[in-house]
Design a protein around this motif. Structure first.
Motif, PDB file in Angstrom:
ATOM      1  N   GLN A  50       0.842  -1.187   0.000  1.00  0.00           N
ATOM      2  CA  GLN A  50       0.000   0.000   0.000  1.00  0.00           C
ATOM      3  C   GLN A  50       0.881   1.243   0.000  1.00  0.00           C
ATOM      4  O   GLN A  50       1.967   1.230   0.565  1.00  0.00           O
ATOM      5  CB  GLN A  50      -0.920   0.030   1.226  1.00  0.00           C
ATOM      6  CG  GLN A  50      -2.047  -0.988   1.195  1.00  0.00           C
ATOM      7  CD  GLN A  50      -3.046  -0.777   2.325  1.00  0.00           C
ATOM      8  OE1 GLN A  50      -3.024   0.245   3.008  1.00  0.00           O
ATOM      9  NE2 GLN A  50      -3.933  -1.744   2.511  1.00  0.00           N
ATOM     10  N   SER A  51       0.407   2.297  -0.646  1.00  0.00           N
ATOM     11  CA  SER A  51       1.177   3.534  -0.691  1.00  0.00           C
ATOM     12  C   SER A  51       1.439   4.039   0.730  1.00  0.00           C
ATOM     13  O   SER A  51       0.526   4.105   1.555  1.00  0.00           O
ATOM     14  CB  SER A  51       0.417   4.588  -1.493  1.00  0.00           C
ATOM     15  OG  SER A  51       1.132   5.799  -1.524  1.00  0.00           O
ATOM     16  N   THR A 101       6.432   2.366  -1.312  1.00  0.00           N
ATOM     17  CA  THR A 101       5.570   1.202  -1.106  1.00  0.00           C
ATOM     18  C   THR A 101       6.437   0.048  -0.633  1.00  0.00           C
ATOM     19  O   THR A 101       7.439  -0.282  -1.287  1.00  0.00           O
ATOM     20  CB  THR A 101       4.841   0.802  -2.403  1.00  0.00           C
ATOM     21  OG1 THR A 101       4.035   1.897  -2.850  1.00  0.00           O
ATOM     22  CG2 THR A 101       3.940  -0.399  -2.159  1.00  0.00           C
TER      23      THR A 101
END
Length: 244
Positions: free
Chosen positions: A166-167, A215
Motif C-alpha cells: 500500500q502507498s 511502497t
C-alpha cells in the motif's frame, strides 16, 4: 650555517612535490587510510557482541596501527565508552560489548596509522522493537512518536507502522534549537535485513516537515535511516519500522 638551513627548508617542499609528481606520472596515486566498521544493524539485548573494523592503506591491510579504539554511546546519553580494540591480524581490530539497555547507539572507530587518522561512524539498534518504541515514547510528548536530539537537532519519525503493498508516506519532523528546520536536504535510507538499501529523497511539505512516498513490498521489520543536511549540519538517525 643559517643560510644552509634556509636553503634546505626551501628545497624540501620542492623535493616532496617532485616525488608526488613522479608518482602521478607513473600512474601511482597516494594511498589513503580506510576504515570499514563491521557491526550488525540490529543487536540483541544482554548478549555479548563483537564490533570490529578492517583497516587498509591502499591495497595493504594494516596490522600495525598505532591506535584503534571504539567510542560507543547511546543516543540521548552523555556517557561515552571508549574501548581499546584487539588486533586480530589481516587488518582487523575488534572489541566485545554487552548492551544492557535498548535503544539506538552510535559507534565511532578511532584509528591512527601511517601518520593518518580516520574515524568512521555507524548507528546500530539494540533490543526489540516494542522496548525501543516505549523508550522513544518517553523522549517525545506525543505517544507513538519517536524522537532524539543531537546538539540542538531533533528528528522525529511520525509513524512506525505501515501496510505491505500500500502507498506509504515516510514523514519526519525536524527542528533545530527548538525551531522547525527549513530548506534542509532530507533523504530516507530504507532496507530490510541485509537486503538492498533504497534512498528516497524527501520534500518539505511544511516548515520542518519532510515527506517521501514509497511502497513496502514485503511484511517484516525494516531499518530507516533519516539523513539531514543543512548548511554545516550533517546528521542522521536510525529507526526501525514494522510493515504488516
Amino acid at each position: 650555517m643559517k643560510k644552509v638551513y634556509a636553503f634546505l627548508a626551501l628545497l624540501m617542499p620542492s623535493l616532496f612535490l617532485f616525488a608526488a609528481c613522479a608518482q602521478e606520472k607513473n600512474g601511482e596515486k597516494p594511498a589513503i587510510l580506510e576504515v570499514k566498521i563491521e557491526a550488525a544493524d540490529h543487536i540483541e539485548l544482554n548478549k555479548e557482541t563483537t564490533i570490529a573494523c578492517v583497516v587498509t592503506y591502499g591495497e595493504e591491510k594494516v596490522d600495525d596501527a598505532d591506535e584503534v579504539k571504539f567510542e560507543i554511546w547511546k543516543h540521548g546519553s552523555e556517557k561515552h565508552d571508549m574501548l581499546k580494540a584487539k588486533n586480530e591480524g589481516s587488518g582487523k581490530y575488534s572489541v566485545t560489548k554487552t548492551f544492557t539497555e535498548p535503544g539506538t547507539y552510535s559507534v565511532v572507530a578511532h584509528v591512527t596509522a601511517r601518520n593518518m587518522h580516520n574515524m568512521p561512524k555507524k548507528d546500530i539498534i539494540v533490543g526489540q522493537e516494542p522496548e525501543q518504541q516505549h523508550e522513544n515514547a518517553e523522549n517525545h510528548h506525543n505517544d507513538g512518536h519517536s524522537g532524539h536530539s543531537y546538539a540542538g537537532l531533533s528528528i522525529t519519525l511520525q509513524s512506525k507502522e505501515y501496510v505491505a503493498n500500500q502507498s506509504a508516506s515516510l514523514t519526519a519532523q525536524i527542528a533545530h534549537d527548538g525551531k522547525p528546520l527549513t530548506n534542509a536536504t532530507v533523504r530516507f535510507e530504507v532496507w530490510k535485513n541485509n537486503g538492498k538499501h533504497e534512498f528516497i529523497d524527501a520534500s518539505e511539505a511544511q516548515a520542518g516537515q519532510y515527506e517521501a512516498a514509497t511502497t513496502f513490498q514485503e511484511k517484516g521489520t525494516y531499518s530507516v535511516k533519516i539523513h539531514v543536511e543543512a548548511k554545516e549540519l550533517h546528521e542522521h538517525q536510525l529507526e526501525q519500522i514494522t510493515v504488516k
